[in-house]
Design a protein around this motif. Structure first.
Motif, short mmCIF file in Angstrom:
data_model
loop_
_atom_site.label_atom_id
_atom_site.label_comp_id
_atom_site.label_asym_id
_atom_site.label_seq_id
_atom_site.Cartn_x
_atom_site.Cartn_y
_atom_site.Cartn_z
N ASN A 77 -10.90 -9.98 0.68
CA ASN A 77 -10.03 -9.19 1.87
C ASN A 77 -10.11 -8.91 3.20
OD1 ASN A 77 -8.28 -11.20 1.46
ND2 ASN A 77 -6.27 -9.65 0.27
N ILE A 78 -11.39 -7.59 2.00
CA ILE A 78 -12.31 -6.51 2.59
C ILE A 78 -13.51 -7.17 2.94
CG2 ILE A 78 -13.21 -4.28 3.18
CD1 ILE A 78 -11.75 -3.38 0.51
N LEU A 79 -14.17 -8.50 2.89
CA LEU A 79 -15.75 -8.78 2.93
C LEU A 79 -15.34 -10.06 4.17
CD1 LEU A 79 -17.30 -8.89 -0.28
CD2 LEU A 79 -17.72 -7.08 1.49
N SER A 80 -14.50 -10.38 3.85
CA SER A 80 -13.99 -11.77 4.47
C SER A 80 -13.41 -11.68 5.82
CB SER A 80 -12.92 -13.05 4.00
OG SER A 80 -11.88 -12.52 3.47
N ARG A 81 -12.43 -10.50 6.37
CA ARG A 81 -11.44 -9.94 7.44
C ARG A 81 -11.54 -8.18 7.57
NH1 ARG A 81 -7.86 -13.41 4.51
NH2 ARG A 81 -6.32 -11.73 4.55
N GLY A 82 -12.00 -7.68 7.07
CA GLY A 82 -12.21 -6.25 6.94
C GLY A 82 -10.39 -6.22 6.95
N ASP A 83 -10.01 -6.88 6.05
CA ASP A 83 -8.49 -6.54 5.48
C ASP A 83 -8.42 -5.40 4.32
OD1 ASP A 83 -6.16 -6.18 4.83
OD2 ASP A 83 -5.17 -8.39 4.49
N PHE A 84 -7.64 -4.55 4.43
CA PHE A 84 -8.06 -3.44 3.36
C PHE A 84 -6.41 -3.25 2.25
CE2 PHE A 84 -11.65 -2.16 4.96
CZ PHE A 84 -12.18 -1.47 4.35
N GLY A 85 -6.09 -4.62 2.79
CA GLY A 85 -4.26 -5.21 2.59
C GLY A 85 -3.07 -4.06 3.21
N ASN A 86 -1.46 -3.92 2.28
CA ASN A 86 -0.62 -3.13 3.41
C ASN A 86 0.14 -1.72 3.09
OD1 ASN A 86 -0.27 -4.51 5.56
ND2 ASN A 86 0.26 -6.04 4.73
N SER A 87 -0.68 -0.36 3.24
CA SER A 87 -0.20 0.77 2.51
C SER A 87 1.52 0.19 2.53
CB SER A 87 0.19 1.59 3.24
OG SER A 87 0.29 3.09 3.49
N PHE A 88 1.96 0.42 0.82
CA PHE A 88 3.44 0.36 0.57
C PHE A 88 4.50 1.55 0.83
CE2 PHE A 88 1.57 -0.74 -3.18
CZ PHE A 88 1.19 -1.77 -3.40
N ARG A 89 4.01 2.31 0.84
CA ARG A 89 4.42 4.43 1.64
C ARG A 89 5.24 3.70 3.25
NH1 ARG A 89 5.37 9.29 0.71
NH2 ARG A 89 5.65 10.98 1.91
N TYR A 90 3.83 3.69 4.08
CA TYR A 90 3.82 3.73 5.82
C TYR A 90 4.42 2.24 6.31
CZ TYR A 90 1.56 8.25 5.36
OH TYR A 90 1.40 9.14 4.70
N GLN A 91 4.41 1.11 5.49
CA GLN A 91 4.13 -0.65 5.91
C GLN A 91 3.60 -0.23 7.32
OE1 GLN A 91 6.29 -2.50 3.98
NE2 GLN A 91 6.27 -1.00 2.65
N ARG A 92 2.00 -0.27 6.75
CA ARG A 92 1.42 -0.58 7.65
C ARG A 92 0.14 -1.26 7.48
NH1 ARG A 92 0.15 4.85 10.81
NH2 ARG A 92 -0.81 2.67 12.66
#
Length: 327
Positions: A77-92
């Protein structure tokens, strides 16, 4: 020089993959997961634990999959879309939190490094060329004070002095009335009123050790035959000192660029908590304690990547300053 830079760039790619794997593994090392932490917090607060809801969260964040699968999904996801995932704590999205915190941290750290060198280089040169003079003893004493006094304690003392003398409470990057305001001349002036204190704290504590290193390396260079030869030829003393000895004596400072940024960030953690700075340090601590693996892993990855890039920059600068290093 071109081949030297190309070799370093080619070495950077596998190191980045290795660092990403290590960052993900380190975040996985503590026992349990975010779900376990979430369950404990609910139980401590007297809330009702809904097993179906917890299972849904586990599936949503991929925590039910093997670690290698989680890592593959994360890096993909990081390489394809720059998506580091969602933060569990901050829900962002983690990328949004990174965009808010990392530029501020890098900016403060780079300014702190610049101010550190502005303070340390002249004082280190004076301490070396005035060896065993009153200037050397005074600078040595101040350096030892700077090395021994913790940065957070210096920050607290300076905050107290400024508040008692002026009534101005230096905390955060902006005053409350400018926190959510768009950037303007007034907001920029307010930033300058607040940012000088963390920069001063980080620069003073960083300069203390740098002065000692520069003094030692410059004293070693001044004893070498080429300096005696330059003096025998009648060159001005300032040129004898600055032409080669200082140029070679700052090599240890240049070579530490790679780990200087994360070192400043590490020291910035406690200073940021004391001064209420919206930087990387406090949020890394919170993410680690909450086992927010995507947020903590992303920050570790970013800081490690900055370390590798800083090492590349230091290698190039060293090769430019000292041609012997190219070989």
């Amino acid at each position: 020089m071109g081949h030297f830079i190309l070799r370093r760039l080619l070495m950077l790619v596998p190191f980045l993959f290795l660092v990403s794997a290590l960052a993900f593994i380190v975040i996985q090392l503590p026992p349990g997961s975010f779900i376990d932490t979430y369950r404990r917090n609910l139980e401590a607060q007297g809330g009702t634990v809904n097993e179906a809801q917890l299972k849904a969260l586990e599936v949503r964040y991929g925590l039910d999959k093997p670690v290698i699968v989680q890592y593959a999904i994360w890096t993909g996801n990081i390489l394809s879309r720059g998506d580091f995932g969602n933060s569990f704590r901050y829900q962002r999205p983690v990328a949004d939190i990174l965009w808010e915190r990392v530029p501020r941290t890098v900016g403060i750290s780079l300014l702190a490094i610049v101010f550190t060198w502005i303070i340390a280089i002249p004082l280190g040169i004076i301490s070396a060329i005035k060896q065993y003079s009153i200037w050397d003893y005074v600078l040595t004493f101040l350096s030892f004070i700077g090395l021994s006094v913790p940065a957070f304690l210096l920050a607290i003392v300076l905050m107290y002095v400024v508040f008692t003398q002026t009534g101005w409470l230096v905390t955060g990057l902006y005053s409350p009335q400018f926190q959510n305001a768009p950037m303007s001349v007034a907001k920029f002036v307010d930033l300058l009123k607040n940012i000088w204190l963390p920069l001063l704290v980080l620069a003073v504590t960083g300069a203390a050790g740098t002065i000692r290193v520069l003094r030692a390396t410059l004293l070693d260079e001044l004893q070498k035959p080429y300096v005696t030869t330059a003096r025998a030829k009648g060159l001005p003393e300032w040129r004898v000192i600055l032409k080669y000895p200082v140029r070679l004596a700052i090599n240890p400072m240049i070579s530490t660029i790679g780990w200087l940024l994360p070192a400043v960030v590490g020291g910035e953690l406690v200073v940021s908590k004391v001064l209420n700075l919206p930087t990387v340090g406090p949020i890394i601590l919170e993410a680690t304690l909450a086992q927010d693996m995507f947020l903590a892993g992303a920050f570790v990855l970013i800081l490690s990547a900055l370390t590798l890039i800083g090492t590349l920059i230091s290698d190039i600068c060293l090769a430019w300053l000292d041609p012997r290093i190219r070989y």
